[in-house]
Write an enzyme that holds these catalytic residues in place. Structure first.
Site, short mmCIF file in Angstrom:
data_model
loop_
_atom_site.label_atom_id
_atom_site.label_comp_id
_atom_site.label_asym_id
_atom_site.label_seq_id
_atom_site.Cartn_x
_atom_site.Cartn_y
_atom_site.Cartn_z
CB ALA A 63 10.88 -45.17 -16.33
N GLY A 74 5.62 -9.78 -2.80
CA GLY A 74 6.89 -9.08 -2.95
C GLY A 74 8.02 -9.86 -2.31
N GLY A 75 8.79 -9.17 -1.46
CA GLY A 75 9.97 -9.78 -0.84
C GLY A 75 9.64 -10.99 0.01
C1 HXC Z 1 3.88 -0.60 5.04
C2 HXC Z 1 1.90 -1.74 4.93
C3 HXC Z 1 2.39 -2.54 3.91
C4 HXC Z 1 3.73 -2.32 3.46
C5 HXC Z 1 0.39 -3.15 4.32
N1 HXC Z 1 0.65 -2.14 5.16
N2 HXC Z 1 1.44 -3.42 3.55
N3 HXC Z 1 2.63 -0.78 5.51
N4 HXC Z 1 4.43 -1.35 4.07
N5 HXC Z 1 4.27 -3.06 2.52
C6 HXC Z 1 -0.23 -1.56 6.14
C7 HXC Z 1 -1.37 -0.78 5.51
O1 HXC Z 1 -0.95 0.52 5.25
C8 HXC Z 1 -2.43 -0.83 6.59
O2 HXC Z 1 -2.11 0.10 7.58
C9 HXC Z 1 -2.22 -2.21 7.22
O3 HXC Z 1 -0.89 -2.61 6.84
C10 HXC Z 1 -3.18 -3.24 6.69
O4 HXC Z 1 -3.18 -3.17 5.26
P1 HXC Z 1 -4.51 -3.11 4.40
O5 HXC Z 1 -4.09 -2.68 3.04
O6 HXC Z 1 -5.54 -2.29 5.09
O7 HXC Z 1 -4.98 -4.61 4.45
P2 HXC Z 1 -5.66 -5.49 3.32
O8 HXC Z 1 -6.76 -4.72 2.66
O9 HXC Z 1 -5.98 -6.78 3.95
O10 HXC Z 1 -4.52 -5.69 2.22
C11 HXC Z 1 -3.33 -6.39 2.53
C12 HXC Z 1 -2.31 -6.22 1.38
C13 HXC Z 1 -2.13 -4.73 1.06
C14 HXC Z 1 -2.83 -6.96 0.14
C15 HXC Z 1 -1.02 -6.90 1.84
O11 HXC Z 1 -1.88 -4.03 2.30
C16 HXC Z 1 -0.99 -4.48 0.13
O12 HXC Z 1 -1.16 -4.60 -1.09
N6 HXC Z 1 0.15 -4.04 0.68
C17 HXC Z 1 1.30 -3.68 -0.12
C18 HXC Z 1 1.93 -4.88 -0.75
C19 HXC Z 1 3.18 -4.52 -1.49
O13 HXC Z 1 3.13 -4.03 -2.62
N7 HXC Z 1 4.34 -4.61 -0.78
C20 HXC Z 1 5.60 -4.23 -1.26
C21 HXC Z 1 6.09 -5.32 -2.15
S1 HXC Z 1 7.63 -4.93 -2.86
P3 HXC Z 1 -3.26 0.94 8.33
O14 HXC Z 1 -2.49 1.78 9.31
O15 HXC Z 1 -3.93 1.74 7.28
O16 HXC Z 1 -4.15 -0.06 8.95
C22 HXC Z 1 8.68 -5.82 -1.96
C23 HXC Z 1 10.05 -5.69 -2.50
C24 HXC Z 1 11.01 -6.58 -1.77
O17 HXC Z 1 8.35 -6.50 -1.07
C25 HXC Z 1 11.86 -7.29 -2.76
C26 HXC Z 1 12.92 -8.09 -2.10
C27 HXC Z 1 13.41 -9.16 -3.02
#
Ligand code: HXC
Length: 510
Positions: A405, A169-170
């Site tokens: 080139a 993502g971001g």
């Molecule tokens: C809040 C988050 C988080 C997020 C992970 N966590 N990503 N909390 N916001 N974006 C938290 C989880 O809830 C979890 O908390 C802990 O971090 C570890 O995550 P897991 O999922 O247990 O770890 P893992 O299985 O290793 O997976 C990692 C991961 C997955 C692949 C990164 O967490 C994931 O898919 N996260 C979301 C990714 C995403 O879609 N992000 C937003 C993108 S949009 P707990 O308390 O349960 O341990 C974006 C837009 C910005 O970024 C655009 C700007 C240009």
């Protein structure tokens, strides 16, 4: 008073443990270091000065008001690498998955502002889940603020990103605007949207590794400039890279002690180019025999291998090397090679790192695949990059320099400062066979005549002397003297003063 000191100690200890022992164990079980451990390996011992250790997020809702963790998922500050100042931030995956909140973004912004103001490199270590989902637009705004700072710092201070875990993502766009991205094999990946979203939108089934692992980004997409087997190796290599880079676009090139006298001649270079012009040889040998102690930090080693780019040193000072590689596709220039080298040339020019270019290129790669893919525009990128560069430019033509080139590869006509050729150089519009078949088409069925025309063409053009007679080549040099000649040219060019006309910015063909 004592109680106050104890309270500070207690707070420090709580912040240092981030998301807690259990999450740290999970991090280690995945073969990853924690954010603080990474900084310990990367920076000189005891040099880290942390900022924002007690920063917490300010969000509420989704139970967030009950879960505040000091540092808020990113460790920021500054330290030194071999005594030189660098600014750092390292995402802490143990805290909310390293996700970016408004407060987390502010910590990074502060470090970006300090790095720019104090004109020192900034290095970000990524291991994070993107925007903090619970924060919504506050997190999105935080990203944009970071992106804006990346752009303003571009070309002023070196910016490096190291991807050591998830980066989605971001989190991907800030690294994409920095100068270099490095990854750790098998445990880091970068993508705009992950496998689940890909499945929903395009119905493709793909793993995270297949979608954005180190292999993909170093060989296919060219997003990453290199990959390493583990965290420690990546961190130690980043220290090595920092040693090559000036602190800013107005700083001196770092000078490292060298014990390799440039007067030593390596006679094996006289035999590097094989007698048969179609036989390949490894141009990296010429680079390694030019650099101090054969030390060469290659950039994009696994992508577009028909051109080699990277940093070395001559007499202790950093040099950027660009070289056609006859071992791969005969060193031809295609779209990928042109883009790769153009970006490297521009990096060196931003920071006044002198460029040494070794030329052995049969031309641009013909064909629909290349033309449909925009070869004209991609080739123009490299032409543009060399032509606009005002940093010292030294060129050595080792064998072929054919067609467009020849012009592109830091020729005299693009303000090459010192242009050398080995006696084996062949500088012409094209190779003898193609040339004779075009200009003597009427004799095509007369083998004897064609052979005579070919000999004539070869003796006229397939040598460095026609170019030397016009001054396009400054001197034809013995291959064995290459390192000494380059070292002397670099000394002479130390005070080079060349400026392009004022402009808001140029319009490189993107
Ligand atoms: C809040 C988050 C988080 C997020 C992970 N966590 N990503 N909390 N916001 N974006 C938290 C989880 O809830 C979890 O908390 C802990 O971090 C570890 O995550 P897991 O999922 O247990 O770890 P893992 O299985 O290793 O997976 C990692 C991961 C997955 C692949 C990164 O967490 C994931 O898919 N996260 C979301 C990714 C995403 O879609 N992000 C937003 C993108 S949009 P707990 O308390 O349960 O341990 C974006 C837009 C910005 O970024 C655009 C700007 C240009």
């Amino acid at each position: 008073m004592k109680e106050v000191l104890k309270e500070l100690e207690r707070r420090h200890a709580a912040a240092r443990i981030g998301g807690g022992e259990k999450r740290i164990e999970q991090q280690h079980a995945k073969g990853k270091l924690t954010a603080r451990e990474r900084l310990e390996v990367f920076l000189d011992e005891g040099s880290f000065e942390e900022f924002g250790m007690f920063v917490e997020h300010r969000s509420s809702g989704f139970g967030m008001e009950k879960t505040k963790i000091s540092g808020d998922g990113v460790v920021t500050g500054w330290g030194t690498v071999n005594g030189r100042t660098v600014f750092v931030f390292a995402k802490d995956f143990t805290v909310f998955g390293g996700s970016l909140s408004e407060a987390h973004a502010e910590k990074i912004m502060k470090i970006q502002d300090m790095a720019l103001r104090n004109r020192s490199p900034i290095i970000g270590f990524y291991d994070a889940g993107g925007a903090r989902i619970q924060e919504g637009v506050a997190a999105l705004g935080g990203y944009a603020e970071i992106f804006q700072r990346n752009v303003l710092a571009s070309g002023v201070i070196p910016q490096i990103s190291v991807i050591m875990g998830p980066c989605a993502g971001g989190d991907v766009y800030s690294p994409a605007m920095t100068d270099f991205i490095f990854m750790v094999r098998d445990r880091s990946y970068m993508f705009v949207t992950g496998p689940d979203v890909v499945k929903t939108v395009t119905n493709e089934t793909v793993t995270a590794e297949e979608l954005g692992g180190a292999r993909v980004h170093t060989t296919k997409s060219s997003i990453a400039d290199g990959a390493y087997d583990n965290d420690v190796e990546a961190l130690l290599q980043m220290r090595r890279l920092i040693d090559f880079l000036p602190a800013s676009n107005t700083s001196e090139i770092p000078q490292i002690e060298s014990h390799a006298p440039v007067e030593d001649m390596d006679r094996s270079l006289d035999r590097l180019v094989p007698p048969n012009a179609n036989q390949p040889y490894d141009i990296k040998e010429a680079i390694l025999k030019t650099t101090d102690e054969g030390d060469f930090f290659e950039i994009q080693e696994s992508f577009a291998k028909n051109i080699v780019t990277g940093f070395g040193r001559v007499e202790g000072r950093s040099v950027g090397f660009v070289a056609n590689q006859p071992m791969v596709l005969a060193g031809v220039l295609d779209s990928d090679a042109s883009r790769k080298a153009a970006r490297f040339v521009r990096f060196c020019d931003c920071f006044n790192i002198p460029l040494v270019t070794f030329v052995d290129v049969p031309g641009f790669l013909p064909g629909t695949g290349q033309e449909y893919g925009g070869l004209i525009k991609h080739g123009a990128k490299l032409l543009f990059a060399y032509a606009e560069a005002t940093t010292p430019k030294i060129t050595v033509i080792t064998r072929k320099a054919f067609g467009g080139a020849y012009d592109v590869m830091a020729s005299k006509h693009l303000r090459g400062d010192v242009n050398y050729a080995w006696p084996t150089a062949q500088i012409a519009v094209m190779g003898a066979k193609g040339a004779v078949e075009i200009i003597f088409r009427k004799d095509i069925n007369d083998a004897e005549k064609i052979a005579a025309h070919t000999r004539d063409y070869e003796s006229r053009f397939l040598s460095p002397f026609a170019a030397a007679e016009r001054g396009y080549v400054d001197e034809v040099i013995m291959p064995r003297s290459t390192r000494r000649r380059i070292a002397r040219a670099l000394q002479m060019l130390r005070n080079k003063d060349l400026h392009n006309p004022w402009k808001k910015h140029d319009n490189i063909p993107l």
